[in-house]
Design an enzyme around this catalytic site. Sequence first.
Site, short mmCIF file in Angstrom:
data_model
loop_
_atom_site.label_atom_id
_atom_site.label_comp_id
_atom_site.label_asym_id
_atom_site.label_seq_id
_atom_site.Cartn_x
_atom_site.Cartn_y
_atom_site.Cartn_z
N SER A 123 18.81 88.58 24.32
CA SER A 123 20.09 88.61 25.03
C SER A 123 21.25 88.84 24.05
O SER A 123 21.34 89.90 23.43
CB SER A 123 20.26 87.32 25.83
OG SER A 123 21.39 87.35 26.65
N HIS A 258 23.30 88.07 33.04
CA HIS A 258 22.29 89.04 33.46
C HIS A 258 22.12 89.07 34.97
O HIS A 258 21.00 89.12 35.49
CB HIS A 258 20.96 88.77 32.75
CG HIS A 258 21.08 88.67 31.26
ND1 HIS A 258 21.40 89.76 30.48
CD2 HIS A 258 20.99 87.62 30.42
CE1 HIS A 258 21.47 89.38 29.22
NE2 HIS A 258 21.24 88.08 29.16
#
Length: 385
Positions: A123, A258
């Site tokens: 991430s 996300h």
Amino acid sequence: MPAASLTARCINGTICRPFSTHSTNQTLRTALFFPGHGVHRIGMISSWAEAFPKTSKSFIDEMDATLGLPLSKIISDGPNSELNRTENSQPSIMATSILILRILEQEFGFKTTERVDVTLGHSLGEYSALVAGGYLDFAAALKMVRGRAEVMAQCSRRARQKSGDMYGMVALICEPDHLQSLISAIREFLDPGSTGSRDDSSNEMSSIQQVLIANINSKNQIVLSGSIERIKTLLVQLRQFGGHDPRAVRLKSDSPFHSPIMAPAAQYMRTQLDATDITFPATMPCVSNVSAMPFTSKDDLKDLLSRQCVETVRWWDSIRYLDQERGVKRWIGIGPGKVGRNLVGKEVGRISSKGGGVWGLSDPREVEEIMRALEKPEYEDVDNA
């Protein structure tokens, strides 16, 4: 390894595009990986600054000057309420990771370009990986991370104000042989249109639709992101009608990373990347969170790094690709915390041949042991650190 075999099988069984930016015959022996959001803590740079003051001082001065604010003071002294703010925690994690790498390079003579074959990051950690791989300058990446985090924080506040819902992330843990069917069941219950790359107007969707599989982290763990109430409803459906009863763990985040709610952050990143100097090809391949394959061009990097804000982080696929298809045997995790190291270790298991191992470097006391292990010849058997 013939080019035709360099494909990665996605979690849903489809075949992803082949790797083509570097020699397809090269076995990638050593991977450098970086952690993502949630591993920050007050004082995480203090031990490094004390142990290596020369390298640390110049780096910390660069970090604060780049952002035009005393981020180092927030990292060192807090308070937690200030460090926990997304716009502070994310650049803090990224900067701490790169500080550790610089200390390895400048204090221990670690030659990243010679010793590392591929980089990746979980991430937020993808930005650290791009800096380490030579794609982005540290200062440019740090400013983008800070700006992206500010937009993400705004997205979360607007979503809460508009709907009155609480937002966040929930990890689901199941038996490894149930993961595929769990993912299929979740996608069946959710609106299929909300699980793709809808990053234009999707932030206007209702909270019922604003749920996404944010991370596929390992063979038995995924993370859901979005409206907490909708996630709870989804869990009830899974248990009553889907035949699944995963263990659910609420993560320490009030932002639905996300997920479609982060569409403005994806748009922000597109604009910033168009105005940023990107080196491509760089010194080594870097694996994308979205494709679980190395970036193939400068345009590919811009596209996938932008979409990462709203799409699933395919960490498990990334690790499997490097482990099973590219021959990585040495895994070096750099940055705060041990989450990334644990996720990698869970997938690749015990490596006891050809100098392999999985190491996590988050404290100065670990440096010498790890450096000694990495100096062992690759044909010599070693245990995991």
